[in-house]
Design an enzyme around this catalytic site. Structure first.
Site, PDB file in Angstrom:
ATOM      1  N   SER A   9      -4.101  -8.405  -8.037  1.00 19.17           N
ATOM      2  CA  SER A   9      -5.265  -9.111  -8.554  1.00 19.17           C
ATOM      3  C   SER A   9      -5.703  -8.530  -9.913  1.00 19.17           C
ATOM      4  CB  SER A   9      -6.447  -8.889  -7.537  1.00 19.17           C
ATOM      5  OG  SER A   9      -6.896  -7.413  -7.662  1.00 19.17           O
ATOM      6  N   LYS A  10      -6.752  -9.372 -10.176  1.00 15.48           N
ATOM      7  CA  LYS A  10      -7.339  -8.702 -11.554  1.00 15.48           C
ATOM      8  C   LYS A  10      -7.336  -7.096 -11.708  1.00 15.48           C
ATOM      9  CE  LYS A  10     -10.406 -12.209 -11.960  1.00 15.48           C
ATOM     10  NZ  LYS A  10     -11.457 -12.687 -11.980  1.00 15.48           N
ATOM     11  N   ARG A  11      -7.547  -6.418 -10.628  1.00 15.09           N
ATOM     12  CA  ARG A  11      -7.825  -4.978 -10.691  1.00 15.09           C
ATOM     13  C   ARG A  11      -6.532  -4.268 -11.180  1.00 15.09           C
ATOM     14  NH1 ARG A  11      -7.388  -2.806  -6.203  1.00 15.09           N
ATOM     15  NH2 ARG A  11      -6.963  -4.779  -5.136  1.00 15.09           N
ATOM     16  N   HIS A  12      -5.428  -4.750 -10.906  1.00 13.59           N
ATOM     17  CA  HIS A  12      -4.298  -4.256 -11.388  1.00 13.59           C
ATOM     18  C   HIS A  12      -3.861  -4.156 -12.754  1.00 13.59           C
ATOM     19  CE1 HIS A  12      -3.741  -4.840  -6.830  1.00 13.59           C
ATOM     20  NE2 HIS A  12      -3.365  -3.845  -6.958  1.00 13.59           N
ATOM     21  N   GLY A  13      -4.593  -5.135 -13.406  1.00 22.28           N
ATOM     22  CA  GLY A  13      -4.174  -5.003 -15.137  1.00 22.28           C
ATOM     23  C   GLY A  13      -4.356  -6.643 -15.283  1.00 22.28           C
TER      24      GLY A  13
END
Ligand code: GLU
Ligand code: ZN
Length: 502
Positions: free
Chosen positions: A254-258
């Protein structure tokens, strides 16, 4: 069998890795089997639709170089390929289910549905979804209420106490208790728009889709789809739910990963070839030890048997490695064309710069092409070629364990060296230049690295720079000499201000 597969995105967000991985597998599968790859826009959720997301879809795929045989823009035998233009078709099919008794009208208001949801929450009930309130309304009453103008949706009558079975090409035989399926989901909304389930299977059937390759998050919808196929008396396609893509922490990517969208990767300076190559290997194994595959090769070699059951892990570092590899495969001309927008943005030269500037840029790429991971690093590293770098602090010029005085003397030697690099106005080769430096270092009993450090900083402005001799050659004698003299003046000035000598 004529293989026909589709990518069926809903334009409710930007294209991301999961989406393009699905598209790539479908595309490669079609190519490998001489089949057709279809793009279908599932845009029936009008509240979340945004034309910018639709545009992003086309832009992303154009950038990636993925082509479809049939689609919204290309057309095809089963056009239109945009669900919002096919609503009449879905209404007609919902009506058919109603008549066959596989569907029924639900007259519940949004308030009633919300009330049962809230009551269950207070009672901490495990029941979810619709309570099948209208399932028992008889056909006559149902038609009468509809004719009287009451609002209704059409729901699917799921056979209760039964089990739905289907085969997934990757996961094997799957059995699902009908009681565990979302109870009697809506197929046609009160505004006459279909829900995803109805539109999706009507289109897959009418567009003669043979294989549904999609993300695993859709697995729980498949029993419902199988029931729908049965209700219509249609043969379902083959299903293959693709392995999940996780971040390195084991959670769904998801977004959290980059980078959240493909756009972001493009703006960071990732090449489409690198992104395709890496993404196509997320959950699919080809040859042990072989990592580089062109899109053509992937299109030839893909097969459903090559899919892995285990989730794939998305590793940003690995993508960077791929990018480096693909950058090295490009010619300097290609890299120049790709990076000029960044060069302009960074102010290396202007849009209407002389041809010589652009030629110089292309030539200079040779200095850095082996050392970059992202495209914009190319102009960043070449800034010193186009403008005199700002003078760094005096300490930056000093080799380890050297002070100002010894650095000044090293730079003076560097200047002498420079004077010998262009005999008769023509630059020496790297090897000749290096030999000269070695000879001088030996004579002076110093390390070559120490000898060259102040010279490097004077010319490039950095302690770690592109190859020095090649940089000198590119800049030319006059410019290098001017930079060295400027540094000498600067360092001598520092001495006067009172730096400790050594
Ligand atoms: N419109 C769905 C999506 O956004 C399609 C899922 C499917 O492939 O059936 O992914
Ligand atoms: Zn109802």
């Amino acid at each position: 069998m004529n293989i026909r597969v589709r990518y069926a995105p809903s334009p409710t967000g930007l294209q991301h890795i999961g989406g393009i991985r699905t598209a790539l597998f479908n595309w490669h599968f079609a190519r490998s089997a001489g089949g057709k790859f279809i793009l279908r826009l599932e845009d029936t959720d009008r509240t979340r639709y945004d034309p910018a997301f639709e545009q992003n879809l086309y832009d992303t795929f154009r950038w990636l170089g993925i082509h479809w045989d049939e689609g919204p823009d290309t057309g095809g035998l089963f056009a239109p390929y945009v669900q919002s233009k096919r609503t009449e078709l879905y209404r007609h099919h919902a009506q058919e289910l109603l008549e066959k008794g596989h569907g029924y009208r639900c007259f519940c208001s949004a308030e009633r549905l919300e009330k049962i949801r809230a009551e269950r929450e207070t009672a901490r009930s495990s029941a979810t979804g619709y309570d099948r309130h209208c399932r028992t309304i008889n056909a006559e009453e149902s038609s009468r209420r509809a004719a009287a103008g009451e609002n209704f949706t059409i729901r699917l009558r799921i056979p209760l106490e039964a089990v739905t079975c289907f085969n997934d090409r990757l996961l094997g035989d799957i059995e699902w208790k009908n009681n565990d399926i979302n109870p009697d989901p809506v197929l046609l909304k009160s505004d006459g728009f279909p829900t995803y389930h109805l539109a999706n299977i009507v289109d897959d059937h009418l567009m003669e889709i043979t294989h549904v390759l999609r993300a695993q998050e859709w697995l729980s919808s498949t029993p419902l789809h199988v029931i729908l196929y049965k209700a219509f008396d249609w043969d379902p396609p083959e299903f293959c739910h693709l392995p999940m893509v996780m971040g390195q922490d084991g959670k769904k990517l998801s977004k959290r990963h980059g980078a959240a969208s493909i756009d972001e990767f493009r703006l960071q300076g990732i090449l489409s070839e690198a992104l395709i190559n890496y993404t196509a290997l997320l959950g699919c194994s080809y040859e042990e030890g072989k990592e580089l595959y062109s899109p053509e090769e992937l299109g030839k070699r893909f097969s459903l048997d090559k899919l892995n059951k285990a989730p794939a892990v998305f590793d940003y570092k690995k993508l960077e490695w791929y990018n480096g590899q693909y950058i090295r495969m490009k010619t300097n001309d290609e890299l120049a064309a790709l990076t000029i927008p960044w060069a302009l943005q960074q102010g290396l030269f202007t849009e209407n710069a002389a041809v010589e500037q652009r030629c110089l840029y292309t030539e200079a790429i040779g200095l850095v092409r082996e050392r970059v991971v992202f495209l914009p690093e190319i102009p960043e590293k070449l800034r010193f070629v186009f403008s005199e770098p700002a003078l760094p602090a005096a300490e930056e010029f000093m080799p380890k364990k050297s002070g100002l005085v010894s650095t000044l003397s090293l730079l003076t030697m560097g200047k002498t060296l420079l004077g010998e690099y262009f005999p008769g106005g023509k630059a020496l080769s790297d090897e000749e230049a290096e030999n000269l430096a070695k000879e001088l270092a030996e004579k002076e009993e110093i390390k070559v690295g120490d000898l060259l450090m102040p010279l490097r900083v004077a010319i490039t402005g950095q302690r770690v720079s592109p190859p020095l001799f090649a940089s000198i050659r590119l800049l030319g004698e006059k410019q290098c000499l001017a930079r060295v003299e400027r540094a000498l003046r600067f360092l001598s000035g520092q001495e006067l201000v009172g730096h400790s000598p050594s």
